[in-house]
Design an enzyme around this catalytic site. Structure first.
Site, PDB file in Angstrom:
ATOM      1  N   HIS A   7      -3.663  -4.415  -0.157  1.00 36.97           N
ATOM      2  CA  HIS A   7      -3.156  -5.000   1.085  1.00 36.97           C
ATOM      3  C   HIS A   7      -3.075  -6.518   0.934  1.00 36.97           C
ATOM      4  CE1 HIS A   7      -3.112  -1.501   3.810  1.00 36.97           C
ATOM      5  NE2 HIS A   7      -4.096  -1.045   3.050  1.00 36.97           N
ATOM      6  N   CYS A  11       0.845  -1.193   0.000  1.00 38.92           N
ATOM      7  CA  CYS A  11       0.000   0.000   0.000  1.00 38.92           C
ATOM      8  C   CYS A  11       0.884   1.248   0.000  1.00 38.92           C
ATOM      9  CB  CYS A  11      -0.998  -0.029   1.157  1.00 38.92           C
ATOM     10  SG  CYS A  11      -2.348   1.178   0.958  1.00 38.92           S
ATOM     11  N   GLU A  39      -1.898  -8.533   3.035  1.00 38.86           N
ATOM     12  CA  GLU A  39      -2.215  -9.161   4.323  1.00 38.86           C
ATOM     13  C   GLU A  39      -3.719  -9.246   4.566  1.00 38.86           C
ATOM     14  OE1 GLU A  39      -2.301  -4.825   5.321  1.00 38.86           O
ATOM     15  OE2 GLU A  39      -1.251  -6.136   3.911  1.00 38.86           O
TER      16      GLU A  39
END
Length: 212
Positions: A192, A85, A194
């Site tokens: 993102h 990001c 994650e």
């Protein structure tokens, strides 16, 4: 494998570290994942991950000259780097969020507001799942993925005026949005990883076994 998530007072550090651990387990890689800003850790890492959450200027300030120099030294010596990001955005020449702020200068282009999306009547921030467009087999980071797989985006600013040679994948949100970039041993994702479930873990796993 020693994986260091860069601690620069930014957000998402713990979740990025946890995702890297899960990705390593899925790939059968023995990885020691730590969150650190220590020079010894960073300069001796096998992989570096820079998450990012918030404004470009704030994240750049959080890095400061010391961490910038460490990242420059480590990556210039060949250590693979992944920015997530705003961590990806910091790879560019400069950002225009809250004034002009210099980036790391590793890829071409600048970070500015997604006015094209706003002009098309789309909401900012661009938040939620969006499809990834890429050429299969063109880069190891997308190994095991299929064009049309989704990443989870949260951003109002994006890379503009970048080099086509740095683009690995794009998304569409009022215009083409750079979603994955890479140059040499330095790469980044606008979305993102994650938070992107299997797609994100696949990309992280590919990063852990990537040699540029």
């Amino acid at each position: 494998m020693r994986v260091v998530v860069i601690d620069y007072n930014g957000g998402n550090l713990a979740s990025a570290a946890q995702a890297a651990r899960k990705a390593a387990t899925r790939k059968g890689i023995e990885a020691d994942v730590v969150i650190s800003r220590d020079a010894t850790d960073i300069l001796n890492a096998d992989r570096l991950i820079l998450p990012g959450q918030g404004a470009f200027a704030d994240c750049a300030q959080g890095l400061g000259p010391e961490l910038r120099n460490m990242l420059e030294t480590a990556t210039a010596n060949g250590t693979p780097f992944l920015g997530i990001c705003v961590g990806m955005q910091l790879m560019c020449e400069y950002g225009l969020e809250h004034g002009r702020t210099e980036g790391l200068g590793w890829i071409s282009g600048n970070i500015r507001r997604m006015d094209e999306a706003a002009s098309a009547g789309l909401r900012l921030p661009h938040m939620g799942w969006n499809t990834l467009d890429f050429t299969p087999g063109a880069h190891l980071l997308t190994d095991g993925l299929t064009p049309g797989n989704h990443g989870y985006f949260v951003h109002s600013y994006a890379l503009h005026d970048g080099a086509d040679s740095d683009l690995v994948a794009t998304a569409q949100y009022g215009t083409q949005v750079p979603a994955i970039v890479a140059r040499g041993n330095r790469c980044g994702t606008q979305f993102h990883v994650e938070k992107s479930q299997d797609v994100g873990l696949t990309i992280l796993g590919n990063f852990l076994r990537w040699t540029s």
